[in-house]
Design an enzyme around this catalytic site. Structure first.
Site, mmCIF file in Angstrom:
data_model
loop_
_atom_site.group_PDB
_atom_site.id
_atom_site.type_symbol
_atom_site.label_atom_id
_atom_site.label_comp_id
_atom_site.label_asym_id
_atom_site.label_seq_id
_atom_site.Cartn_x
_atom_site.Cartn_y
_atom_site.Cartn_z
ATOM 1 N N HIS A 1 -87.277 12.433 -23.299
ATOM 2 C CA HIS A 1 -86.034 13.231 -23.016
ATOM 3 C C HIS A 1 -86.058 13.377 -21.480
ATOM 4 O O HIS A 1 -87.177 13.043 -20.865
ATOM 5 C CB HIS A 1 -85.869 14.688 -23.555
ATOM 6 C CG HIS A 1 -87.057 15.336 -23.234
ATOM 7 N ND1 HIS A 1 -88.302 15.277 -24.039
ATOM 8 C CD2 HIS A 1 -87.327 16.554 -22.299
ATOM 9 C CE1 HIS A 1 -89.299 16.488 -23.361
ATOM 10 N NE2 HIS A 1 -88.507 17.025 -22.517
ATOM 11 N N GLN B 1 -93.285 19.815 -16.587
ATOM 12 C CA GLN B 1 -93.377 19.089 -17.786
ATOM 13 C C GLN B 1 -94.053 18.003 -18.045
ATOM 14 O O GLN B 1 -94.765 18.051 -19.309
ATOM 15 C CB GLN B 1 -91.826 18.354 -18.037
ATOM 16 C CG GLN B 1 -90.770 19.340 -18.297
ATOM 17 C CD GLN B 1 -90.826 19.955 -19.576
ATOM 18 O OE1 GLN B 1 -90.856 19.181 -20.659
ATOM 19 N NE2 GLN B 1 -91.119 21.348 -19.456
ATOM 20 N N HIS C 1 -85.037 15.824 -18.003
ATOM 21 C CA HIS C 1 -84.847 17.041 -17.649
ATOM 22 C C HIS C 1 -84.256 16.993 -16.007
ATOM 23 O O HIS C 1 -84.782 16.373 -15.422
ATOM 24 C CB HIS C 1 -85.881 18.282 -17.537
ATOM 25 C CG HIS C 1 -86.254 18.780 -18.813
ATOM 26 N ND1 HIS C 1 -85.862 19.813 -19.079
ATOM 27 C CD2 HIS C 1 -87.428 18.245 -19.504
ATOM 28 C CE1 HIS C 1 -86.434 20.097 -20.075
ATOM 29 N NE2 HIS C 1 -87.469 19.248 -20.479
ATOM 30 N N TYR D 1 -90.455 24.995 -14.171
ATOM 31 C CA TYR D 1 -90.520 24.510 -15.782
ATOM 32 C C TYR D 1 -90.507 23.044 -15.550
ATOM 33 O O TYR D 1 -91.047 22.228 -16.318
ATOM 34 C CB TYR D 1 -89.287 25.218 -16.599
ATOM 35 C CG TYR D 1 -89.133 24.599 -17.796
ATOM 36 C CD1 TYR D 1 -90.215 24.891 -18.884
ATOM 37 C CD2 TYR D 1 -88.218 23.882 -18.235
ATOM 38 C CE1 TYR D 1 -90.059 24.543 -20.096
ATOM 39 C CE2 TYR D 1 -88.211 23.118 -19.440
ATOM 40 C CZ TYR D 1 -89.034 23.420 -20.484
ATOM 41 O OH TYR D 1 -88.817 23.006 -21.618
#
Length: 142
Positions: free
Chosen positions: A70, A139, A72, A135
């Site tokens: 994924h 990761q 971000h 955040y």
């Protein structure tokens, strides 16, 4: 011509012709079937391509991390762009280039699609900006 005024360390107001804005979004999208294919340099290539798209479409990437399954992003973008259109542009361009540069990806993904069709878009405020940035930046450490 847009002018940018910093009203705090975290917040910048951009003045355009007839509008003022500060729009940040936390975007997340996943590979099809959550397959861990964004590895072995493909993650770095994704970051480079996203940076190029940001320059081309006049949005700013404030934080970015490409995980094996994924992506971000923390974006600051103009109000003229619908977030759904921006996500389509990013996902479409990334998939096209990655499939050309790495044909083996199509073999790993059934049906030849790189991305899951859904995504998550969350607005970010002054109060949550630093929290979201930290955040995303952390990761790879998890």
């Amino acid at each position: 011509m847009e002018k940018v005024y910093e009203i705090s360390e975290k917040t910048k107001l951009t003045y355009g012709r007839g509008y003022v804005y500060s729009l940040q979004y936390h975007l997340i999208w996943c590979t099809k079937y959550r397959k861990k294919v964004l590895t072995d340099g493909i993650d770095i290539q994704c970051k480079e391509m996203l940076t190029e798209l940001a320059d081309q479409y006049s949005f700013q990437i404030l934080a970015m991390e490409v995980m094996p399954d994924h992506i971000h992003l923390l974006l600051d973008c103009r109000p003229q762009f619908m977030i759904s259109d921006m996500v389509k542009i990013m996902k479409g361009n990334l998939a096209r280039r990655l499939f050309l540069d790495h044909p083996e990806l199509k073999k790993q993904l059934w049906g030849g699609h790189l991305w899951n069709p859904s995504y998550c878009a969350v607005t970010v405020s002054d109060r949550s900006h630093e929290q979201v940035k930290c955040y995303i930046d952390s990761q790879k450490e998890r």
